[in-house]
Design an enzyme around this catalytic site. Structure first.
Site, PDB file in Angstrom:
ATOM      1  N   HIS A 130       0.829  -1.212   0.000  1.00 60.80           N
ATOM      2  CA  HIS A 130       0.000   0.000   0.000  1.00 60.80           C
ATOM      3  C   HIS A 130       0.862   1.261   0.000  1.00 60.80           C
ATOM      4  O   HIS A 130       1.967   1.299   0.543  1.00 60.80           O
ATOM      5  CB  HIS A 130      -1.015   0.009   1.144  1.00 60.80           C
ATOM      6  CG  HIS A 130      -0.438  -0.056   2.528  1.00 60.80           C
ATOM      7  ND1 HIS A 130      -0.061   1.064   3.229  1.00 60.80           N
ATOM      8  CD2 HIS A 130      -0.198  -1.110   3.350  1.00 60.80           C
ATOM      9  CE1 HIS A 130       0.390   0.710   4.421  1.00 60.80           C
ATOM     10  NE2 HIS A 130       0.321  -0.605   4.527  1.00 60.80           N
ATOM     11  N   ASP A 143      -0.189   4.382   1.113  1.00 63.14           N
ATOM     12  CA  ASP A 143      -0.425   5.331   2.196  1.00 63.14           C
ATOM     13  C   ASP A 143       0.338   4.965   3.459  1.00 63.14           C
ATOM     14  O   ASP A 143       0.729   3.799   3.668  1.00 63.14           O
ATOM     15  CB  ASP A 143      -1.922   5.442   2.489  1.00 63.14           C
ATOM     16  CG  ASP A 143      -2.544   4.119   2.929  1.00 63.14           C
ATOM     17  OD1 ASP A 143      -2.248   3.078   2.295  1.00 63.14           O
ATOM     18  OD2 ASP A 143      -3.323   4.120   3.906  1.00 63.14           O
ATOM     19  N   ASP A 146       6.390   0.076   6.590  1.00 61.46           N
ATOM     20  CA  ASP A 146       4.936  -0.049   6.450  1.00 61.46           C
ATOM     21  C   ASP A 146       4.413   1.059   5.543  1.00 61.46           C
ATOM     22  O   ASP A 146       4.002   2.097   6.012  1.00 61.46           O
ATOM     23  CB  ASP A 146       4.305   0.042   7.840  1.00 61.46           C
ATOM     24  CG  ASP A 146       2.807  -0.195   7.834  1.00 61.46           C
ATOM     25  OD1 ASP A 146       2.292  -0.741   6.844  1.00 61.46           O
ATOM     26  OD2 ASP A 146       2.150   0.175   8.826  1.00 61.46           O
ATOM     27  N   GLU A 155      -5.143   1.804   3.010  1.00 66.34           N
ATOM     28  CA  GLU A 155      -5.092   0.629   3.886  1.00 66.34           C
ATOM     29  C   GLU A 155      -5.106   1.028   5.347  1.00 66.34           C
ATOM     30  O   GLU A 155      -5.744   0.370   6.179  1.00 66.34           O
ATOM     31  CB  GLU A 155      -3.834  -0.182   3.569  1.00 66.34           C
ATOM     32  CG  GLU A 155      -3.766  -1.557   4.248  1.00 66.34           C
ATOM     33  CD  GLU A 155      -3.114  -1.554   5.614  1.00 66.34           C
ATOM     34  OE1 GLU A 155      -3.132  -2.593   6.287  1.00 66.34           O
ATOM     35  OE2 GLU A 155      -2.579  -0.489   6.020  1.00 66.34           O
ATOM     36  N   GLU A 156      -4.421   2.116   5.672  1.00 70.05           N
ATOM     37  CA  GLU A 156      -4.273   2.505   7.062  1.00 70.05           C
ATOM     38  C   GLU A 156      -5.581   3.009   7.686  1.00 70.05           C
ATOM     39  O   GLU A 156      -5.668   3.156   8.905  1.00 70.05           O
ATOM     40  CB  GLU A 156      -3.191   3.581   7.206  1.00 70.05           C
ATOM     41  CG  GLU A 156      -1.788   3.125   6.797  1.00 70.05           C
ATOM     42  CD  GLU A 156      -1.198   2.070   7.714  1.00 70.05           C
ATOM     43  OE1 GLU A 156      -1.893   1.633   8.650  1.00 70.05           O
ATOM     44  OE2 GLU A 156      -0.044   1.676   7.497  1.00 70.05           O
ATOM     45  N   ASP A 192       0.551 -10.452   0.883  1.00 69.05           N
ATOM     46  CA  ASP A 192       0.527  -9.061   1.337  1.00 69.05           C
ATOM     47  C   ASP A 192       1.581  -8.881   2.425  1.00 69.05           C
ATOM     48  O   ASP A 192       2.305  -9.817   2.776  1.00 69.05           O
ATOM     49  CB  ASP A 192      -0.876  -8.720   1.866  1.00 69.05           C
ATOM     50  CG  ASP A 192      -1.131  -7.218   1.974  1.00 69.05           C
ATOM     51  OD1 ASP A 192      -0.264  -6.420   1.554  1.00 69.05           O
ATOM     52  OD2 ASP A 192      -2.200  -6.837   2.479  1.00 69.05           O
ATOM     53  N   HIS A 241       4.220   2.333  12.999  1.00 69.74           N
ATOM     54  CA  HIS A 241       3.151   3.192  13.521  1.00 69.74           C
ATOM     55  C   HIS A 241       3.635   4.022  14.711  1.00 69.74           C
ATOM     56  O   HIS A 241       2.817   4.625  15.415  1.00 69.74           O
ATOM     57  CB  HIS A 241       1.906   2.399  13.917  1.00 69.74           C
ATOM     58  CG  HIS A 241       1.101   1.934  12.750  1.00 69.74           C
ATOM     59  ND1 HIS A 241      -0.261   1.759  12.811  1.00 69.74           N
ATOM     60  CD2 HIS A 241       1.449   1.614  11.480  1.00 69.74           C
ATOM     61  CE1 HIS A 241      -0.709   1.338  11.629  1.00 69.74           C
ATOM     62  NE2 HIS A 241       0.310   1.241  10.805  1.00 69.74           N
TER      63      HIS A 241
END
Length: 443
Positions: free
Chosen positions: A82, A84, A113, A147-148, A173, A416
């Protein structure tokens, strides 16, 4: 192009794409759409052969599918990543969108990520195209852009593939890693491949009241009842249990553990209660492997210091373990709170994903891990975070989650959070891993 310049160019491409702040938000008004436009422009510049030879299908906003025709379309494969990233928080050693190289790593939001995986996939495809390689099977690249925030990219990509009659042989994934320092007493890195993932459910607990002036507080106001509900939840975790993928994970790493830990790992099925207690005692990361987790994440109350809240609320994030259900988790919370005055609203609900089989598709991923990371022990596991791949279980029985990068415990904790970074050598090994996987697709 020499090997060194090849390497330098790949790293530079990742740096360029990490520097573009493609931050997703649940509020569409806060999204910088120009950043996502800039990302796609840069992606096309970085990977011209991919954009020249693969069919591109725009899915939703900035989400895309690419189709790389193979020698056969009988067993198509989907590789996912992804675009984002989550917002920046905390104090960073290096600018979060600077993509600086320091201490042998690329530092920046999205390196792990999930732009690292996205760029590694594209780099592998670009190199194979440059070498004139045609994959044995059709290869689809699915790059989401929300996705986030659990957006619409992945469901719409699934709908597009279904419309085209594509039933993937397997989907891969993000998730997992070549995890160093994964468990106490285990020195070998573990190549963990998610064969399922916990279901993500969010609730909002709300207490109502009269409110009023802070000089005349009444007992059992909204904030007090919400606080009591939170402490009751904190004291009432859900029952622990070991799903089959977790038992297989520990069976595989048992040979790497010193006695008596190795015996405990290897005989987890027979020693399940003892084993479960040991994992809970090992800390939150290990404890999350054996139960549905409940975390209070957001709080709101009065808008001013001298005003008693007329309403107080708490956001609750639940990660539902394989073998449990959303309804069971909600029922547990209602019972633990034991307060009918607390309203419980379901914001989102997702059951755990089906467990993917450990058959020939898993074996291909497993053998590619062994070839590229000879010191690692490949093993299945239950992924605790949520990925876009959960939507692909509607069209595919074999959905796996694996990020082919070496990660320390410190790096995993940075996802994150602050100081997210990816080792340069780990990134290059990841490119090689994706190339091996694509070259190894069976006819």
């Amino acid at each position: 192009m020499s090997g060194s310049s090849h390497t330098d160019a790949a790293v530079a491409r990742l740096q360029e794409l990490v520097r573009i702040p493609t931050v997703s938000h649940r509020d569409p008004a806060r999204i910088d759409r120009q950043a996502f436009d800039d990302f796609h422009t840069a992606l096309a510049d970085c990977f011209p052969l991919l954009h020249q030879h693969l069919e591109r299908i725009d899915i939703h906003e900035h989400a895309v599918l690419f189709r790389w025709p193979g020698a056969s379309s009988a067993r198509p494969v989907v590789l996912m990543a992804h675009i984002d990233v989550v917002p920046v928080e905390g104090t960073w050693q290096h600018p979060p969108f600077g993509a600086e190289i320091a201490d042998g790593a690329i530092w920046g939001r999205g390196t792990l990520d999930d732009k690292g995986s996205l760029v590694a996939i594209c780099e592998a495809v670009e190199r194979l195209l440059a070498d004139g390689v045609t994959p044995a099977q059709d290869v689809w690249l699915s790059f989401g852009a929300d996705e986030e925030v659990s957006g619409d990219s992945a469901p719409l990509a699934v709908a597009e593939l279904r419309k085209r009659g594509v039933t993937p042989w397997f989907v891969l994934d993000e998730g997992g890693a070549i995890a160093h320092q994964a468990f106490p007493g285990i020195t070998a890195p573990i190549g963990v491949v998610g064969v399922t993932e916990k279901g993500v459910t969010s609730l909002e607990l709300t207490a109502q009241g009269r409110g009023g002036h802070a000089s005349t507080p009444a007992r059992n106001g909204p904030t007090a009842r919400i606080a009591r509900a939170i402490t009751r939840l904190d004291s009432a975790p859900m029952r622990p249990h070991l799903p089959p993928p977790t038992l297989e994970l520990f069976r595989r790493i048992g040979a790497q553990a010193p006695a008596p830990l190795g015996a405990l790992f290897s005989h987890g099925t027979r020693l399940s209660p003892l084993f479960t207690r040991a994992l809970i005692a090992a800390g939150p990361e290990a404890a999350a492997l054996v139960r549905t987790t409940i975390a209070v994440t957001t709080l709101s109350g009065s808008p001013a210091l001298n005003v008693i809240a007329g309403q107080a609320s708490a956001g609750v994030n639940i990660r539902v373990m394989v073998g449990d259900t959303v309804d069971e988790a909600i029922a547990h919370i209602r019972k633990a709170i034991a307060d009918d005055s607390i309203e419980i609203a379901v914001v989102e609900r997702n059951e755990p994903s089906p467990v993917s089989p450990m058959d020939d598709a898993f074996s291909l991923i497993e053998s590619t891990i062994t070839e590229q990371f000879s010191d690692a022990v490949p093993a299945p596991y239950v992924m605790m975070a949520a990925t876009d791949s959960r939507f692909f279980t509607e069209i595919c029985d074999r959905v796996y989650r694996f990020t082919p990068f070496r990660m320390t415990k410190q790096q995993r904790e940075a996802i994150h959070s602050y100081d997210e970074h990816l080792g340069v050598d780990a990134f290059l090994d990841g490119i090689a891993w994706y190339r091996r996987l694509l070259e190894g697709l069976p006819a």
